[in-house]
Design an enzyme around this catalytic site. Sequence first.
Site, PDB file in Angstrom:
ATOM      1  N   GLU A  92       0.776  -1.154  -0.006  1.00 27.10           N
ATOM      2  CA  GLU A  92       0.084   0.070   0.061  1.00 27.10           C
ATOM      3  C   GLU A  92       0.744   1.157   0.116  1.00 27.10           C
ATOM      4  O   GLU A  92       0.609   2.326  -0.732  1.00 27.10           O
ATOM      5  CB  GLU A  92      -0.977   0.169   1.308  1.00 27.10           C
ATOM      6  N   CYS A 114      -2.590  -3.293   7.148  1.00 23.65           N
ATOM      7  CA  CYS A 114      -1.965  -3.025   8.553  1.00 23.65           C
ATOM      8  C   CYS A 114      -2.288  -1.613   9.138  1.00 23.65           C
ATOM      9  O   CYS A 114      -2.875  -0.767   8.263  1.00 23.65           O
ATOM     10  CB  CYS A 114      -0.261  -3.356   8.525  1.00 23.65           C
ATOM     11  N   CYS A 132      -0.573   1.229   7.187  1.00 16.22           N
ATOM     12  CA  CYS A 132      -1.131   1.663   5.883  1.00 16.22           C
ATOM     13  C   CYS A 132      -2.461   2.114   6.015  1.00 16.22           C
ATOM     14  O   CYS A 132      -2.840   2.899   5.178  1.00 16.22           O
ATOM     15  CB  CYS A 132      -0.984   0.247   5.040  1.00 16.22           C
TER      16      CYS A 132
END
Length: 127
Positions: free
Chosen positions: A55, A84, A87
């Site tokens: 990302e 996550c 991100c």
Amino acid sequence: MSLEDLIQLALDARRQAYCPYSNFQVGVALQNQLGQTAMGCNVENAAYGSTICAEANALGTAVAQGLSDITDLVIATSSGAAPCGNCRQLIAELAPNSTIHLVNLEGTPLSSHSIRELLPWAFTSLD
Ligand code: THU
């Protein structure tokens, strides 16, 4: 482009992943209102903390290419994993109005989300 085509780009990006440590490939493709696209994959490092998520790579590329108003961001993994926390923070700042599509290796959209859903009450230094 169609969501189907964007999903294919994310699957293509995933195949470029450099992940000899985790063996977990992640591919991302995004597009904006003009249909401009950017892609990213995870790039790991022997110093594990230096790993760059897919990302982050895709969003950094979008910034470098001058893309704004990102509308769709596809994340392709074997499990349809969600981004996550780090991100999510990047998405909140760089693609705040995007729809985030989680897809598996068959390219099936498992679920779609707003960043407000994935990261409520996000940090911002902007007034
Ligand atoms: N990874 C991503 O690319 N995006 C995420 O949102 C979470 C994790 C990568 C980092 C590492 O290369 C591998 O997945 C396993 O954590």
